[in-house]
Design an enzyme around this catalytic site. Structure first.
Site, PDB file in Angstrom:
ATOM      1  N   GLU A 121       0.850  -1.202   0.000  1.00  0.00           N
ATOM      2  CA  GLU A 121       0.000   0.000   0.000  1.00  0.00           C
ATOM      3  C   GLU A 121       0.885   1.251   0.000  1.00  0.00           C
ATOM      4  O   GLU A 121       0.721   2.177   0.802  1.00  0.00           O
ATOM      5  CB  GLU A 121      -0.992   0.026   1.175  1.00  0.00           C
ATOM      6  CG  GLU A 121      -2.198   0.918   0.886  1.00  0.00           C
ATOM      7  CD  GLU A 121      -3.226   0.991   2.009  1.00  0.00           C
ATOM      8  OE1 GLU A 121      -2.997   0.425   3.089  1.00  0.00           O
ATOM      9  OE2 GLU A 121      -4.264   1.633   1.785  1.00  0.00           O
ATOM     10  N   GLU A 135       0.849   9.979   9.970  1.00  0.00           N
ATOM     11  CA  GLU A 135       0.911   8.960   8.916  1.00  0.00           C
ATOM     12  C   GLU A 135       1.517   9.459   7.599  1.00  0.00           C
ATOM     13  O   GLU A 135       2.236   8.726   6.919  1.00  0.00           O
ATOM     14  CB  GLU A 135      -0.486   8.381   8.651  1.00  0.00           C
ATOM     15  CG  GLU A 135      -1.041   7.520   9.778  1.00  0.00           C
ATOM     16  CD  GLU A 135      -1.765   8.317  10.855  1.00  0.00           C
ATOM     17  OE1 GLU A 135      -1.712   9.573  10.833  1.00  0.00           O
ATOM     18  OE2 GLU A 135      -2.375   7.695  11.741  1.00  0.00           O
ATOM     19  N   HIS A 216     -12.140   6.902  14.596  1.00  0.00           N
ATOM     20  CA  HIS A 216     -11.059   6.685  15.572  1.00  0.00           C
ATOM     21  C   HIS A 216      -9.808   7.512  15.293  1.00  0.00           C
ATOM     22  O   HIS A 216      -8.893   7.545  16.086  1.00  0.00           O
ATOM     23  CB  HIS A 216     -10.650   5.212  15.571  1.00  0.00           C
ATOM     24  CG  HIS A 216      -9.851   4.843  14.357  1.00  0.00           C
ATOM     25  ND1 HIS A 216     -10.421   4.696  13.128  1.00  0.00           N
ATOM     26  CD2 HIS A 216      -8.528   4.652  14.182  1.00  0.00           C
ATOM     27  CE1 HIS A 216      -9.487   4.408  12.250  1.00  0.00           C
ATOM     28  NE2 HIS A 216      -8.327   4.386  12.841  1.00  0.00           N
ATOM     29  N   ARG A 218      -6.847  10.125  14.913  1.00  0.00           N
ATOM     30  CA  ARG A 218      -6.346  11.151  15.829  1.00  0.00           C
ATOM     31  C   ARG A 218      -6.951  12.526  15.536  1.00  0.00           C
ATOM     32  O   ARG A 218      -7.353  13.243  16.438  1.00  0.00           O
ATOM     33  CB  ARG A 218      -4.827  11.218  15.648  1.00  0.00           C
ATOM     34  CG  ARG A 218      -4.036  11.789  16.760  1.00  0.00           C
ATOM     35  CD  ARG A 218      -2.568  11.639  16.426  1.00  0.00           C
ATOM     36  NE  ARG A 218      -2.156  10.246  16.525  1.00  0.00           N
ATOM     37  CZ  ARG A 218      -1.481   9.741  17.556  1.00  0.00           C
ATOM     38  NH1 ARG A 218      -1.128  10.509  18.549  1.00  0.00           N
ATOM     39  NH2 ARG A 218      -1.130   8.474  17.583  1.00  0.00           N
TER      40      ARG A 218
HETATM   41  N1  UDP Z   1     -12.390  -3.359  11.641  1.00  0.00           N
HETATM   42  C1  UDP Z   1     -12.790  -4.477  12.366  1.00  0.00           C
HETATM   43  N2  UDP Z   1     -13.632  -4.284  13.442  1.00  0.00           N
HETATM   44  C2  UDP Z   1     -14.092  -3.058  13.817  1.00  0.00           C
HETATM   45  C3  UDP Z   1     -13.666  -1.922  13.067  1.00  0.00           C
HETATM   46  C4  UDP Z   1     -12.810  -2.102  11.998  1.00  0.00           C
HETATM   47  O1  UDP Z   1     -12.409  -5.598  12.064  1.00  0.00           O
HETATM   48  O2  UDP Z   1     -14.842  -2.966  14.789  1.00  0.00           O
HETATM   49  C5  UDP Z   1     -11.490  -3.544  10.495  1.00  0.00           C
HETATM   50  C6  UDP Z   1     -11.958  -2.911   9.222  1.00  0.00           C
HETATM   51  O3  UDP Z   1     -12.836  -3.761   8.535  1.00  0.00           O
HETATM   52  C7  UDP Z   1     -10.679  -2.646   8.471  1.00  0.00           C
HETATM   53  C8  UDP Z   1      -9.712  -2.336   9.589  1.00  0.00           C
HETATM   54  O4  UDP Z   1     -10.274  -2.880  10.774  1.00  0.00           O
HETATM   55  O5  UDP Z   1     -10.236  -3.793   7.783  1.00  0.00           O
HETATM   56  C9  UDP Z   1      -9.544  -0.847   9.702  1.00  0.00           C
HETATM   57  O6  UDP Z   1      -8.919  -0.533  10.859  1.00  0.00           O
HETATM   58  P1  UDP Z   1      -8.883   0.929  11.453  1.00  0.00           P
HETATM   59  O7  UDP Z   1     -10.187   1.578  11.183  1.00  0.00           O
HETATM   60  O8  UDP Z   1      -8.441   0.755  12.866  1.00  0.00           O
HETATM   61  O9  UDP Z   1      -7.680   1.614  10.691  1.00  0.00           O
HETATM   62  P2  UDP Z   1      -7.492   2.384   9.306  1.00  0.00           P
HETATM   63  O10 UDP Z   1      -8.132   1.604   8.215  1.00  0.00           O
HETATM   64  O11 UDP Z   1      -8.072   3.744   9.453  1.00  0.00           O
HETATM   65  O12 UDP Z   1      -6.011   2.429   9.153  1.00  0.00           O
END
Ligand code: UDP
Length: 389
Positions: A121, A135, A216, A218
């Site tokens: 990614e 990030e 979630h 920051r």
């Molecule tokens: N996710 C999960 N359970 C939850 C919320 C999110 O399994 O209650 C999964 C979601 O499907 C995705 C990942 O966690 O694959 C995203 O994580 P997060 O939102 O923490 O981080 P970001 O994608 O913003 O980096």
């Protein structure tokens, strides 16, 4: 035949989800063996995210308990542990994912030891070091030292080319999150969370509409999150068939704010983080998703579920361009009115083809890693590089 270990380093839930399909694709290559290492950044989250993929962590870093919670403390805990692990396992390459502290620590340590760094990614950019913070800076730093950049799409590849990264080091793999979501959706596991199971009955039997909300990041903490929560209350008030499911992030500050604002609101269910198969199930059942999560934004289009992105910018503009997501920021009026248009059927996702990938990103990534390590047939390698333009 000599088998080369490829270390997959994960410290958070999204890293685990996005690396799991790659581990499977590496398993299928006889010369390569995936080695899943947990950095310890978010204890338990990696194991929980890997479980539905029937994969376990192979090794853990021993990092000291965190007291201050700062990035410096986390990095200074991980670096020596990583150095020791890399010397012990001596992998042929280290794969880091995205833009976390774990990814930066893994990339730095591997780079110092002369082990090729593969960045999964790669190439996401806002070109604003303050957003997302930290990030944006983290991923730019990783790009400086990676040996292979696996990008989720052509736009990210073009951004890396513009930074002077040679085309032969870039492979447009697609985003492995699409592989992940398809693999889990295909298993069609029943809901494990009782709240989700109940909501599912309401949708099937009473024609209720599910709105999934996650927040979630920051930059959303505090004031911006309070606007989102106000919008959630207004949406529920205005749409009597809407049921809200809000899996709150484990971060205690975020959790407390969400619970205080929504505790007394009817038709709103705040839960613990959902296990990944439940989250995927909720995405499929939902009429609408409100989120600031990159991963959730990338997953929802697989089911044609419209997404309102609770951020001012996105480094993943493909869904917006494809007409399956809208950038609404945290303005309560805009969230409420746009959500209303989706819930009333006026606005819907323009396509159900996921713009972030076709489900084969992990296979392409494994092939590119094989080529990087000099284990592939040269014709296949030339083919892969051609995709980077
Ligand atoms: N996710 C999960 N359970 C939850 C919320 C999110 O399994 O209650 C999964 C979601 O499907 C995705 C990942 O966690 O694959 C995203 O994580 P997060 O939102 O923490 O981080 P970001 O994608 O913003 O980096």
């Amino acid at each position: 035949m000599k088998v080369v270990d490829v270390m997959l380093l994960a410290g958070t839930r999204p890293e685990a989800v996005k690396l799991a399909p790659l581990a499977k694709a590496l398993d299928a290559r006889p010369g390569l063996r995936p080695l899943f290492v947990h950095s310890g950044q978010h204890p338990d989250m990696v194991e929980q995210a890997l479980a539905p993929f029937e994969r376990a962590v192979d090794g853990w870093l021993e990092i000291p308990p965190r007291v201050s919670g700062t990035q410096a403390e986390l990095m200074s805990g991980m670096l020596p542990a990583l150095d020791e692990a890399l010397r012990r396992y001596a992998p042929g390459a280290v794969v880091v994912q995205g833009d976390t502290a774990t990814a930066l620590a893994g990339a730095l340590t591997a780079f110092w030891l002369g082990i090729p760094v593969v960045h999964l990614e790669a190439g996401l950019r806002t070109h604003d070091l303050t957003s997302p913070f930290p990030e944006e800076g983290t991923r730019q730093m990783i790009s400086r030292i990676a040996a292979l950049h696996l990008t989720p799409g052509p736009a990210a590849a073009a951004k890396l080319r513009a930074e002077g990264i040679p085309a032969e080091r870039i492979v447009v793999s697609g985003n492995t999150v699409v592989d992940a979501v398809l693999a889990i959706a295909a298993r069609d596991l029943p809901a494990r969370d009782p709240a989700l199971a109940l909501l599912e009955m309401g949708i099937a039997e009473a024609g209720e509409q599910l709105m999934l909300v996650t927040s979630h990041r920051r930059e959303s903490w505090g004031e911006p999150l309070s606007h989102t929560l106000a919008a959630v209350r207004r949406i529920v008030d205005a749409h009597p068939r809407v049921q809200v499911l809000f899996p709150a992030h484990p971060n205690p500050a975020v959790r407390a704010q969400v619970e205080t604002a929504l505790r007394e609101v009817p038709r709103v269910t705040v839960t613990e983080p959902l296990e990944y198969p439940d989250l995927v199930r909720a995405l499929r059942l939902a009429t609408l998703v409100l989120t600031d999560s990159g991963g959730v934004q990338e997953e929802a289009p697989t089911f044609g579920t419209p997404v309102l992105i609770l951020r001012d910018t996105t480094e993943r503009p493909e869904a917006v361009a494809a007409g399956c997501a809208w950038l609404v920021g945290t303005d309560a009026d805009l969230i409420t009115s746009t959500a209303g248009r989706v819930l009333s059927g006026e606005l819907h996702a323009a396509t159900s083809a996921n713009p972030y990938g076709d489900g084969s990103a992990a296979i392409r990534s494994a092939a590119a890693i094989e080529a990087l390590l000099g284990l592939a047939d040269p014709a296949a390698t030339a083919n892969l590089r051609a995709t980077a333009g």
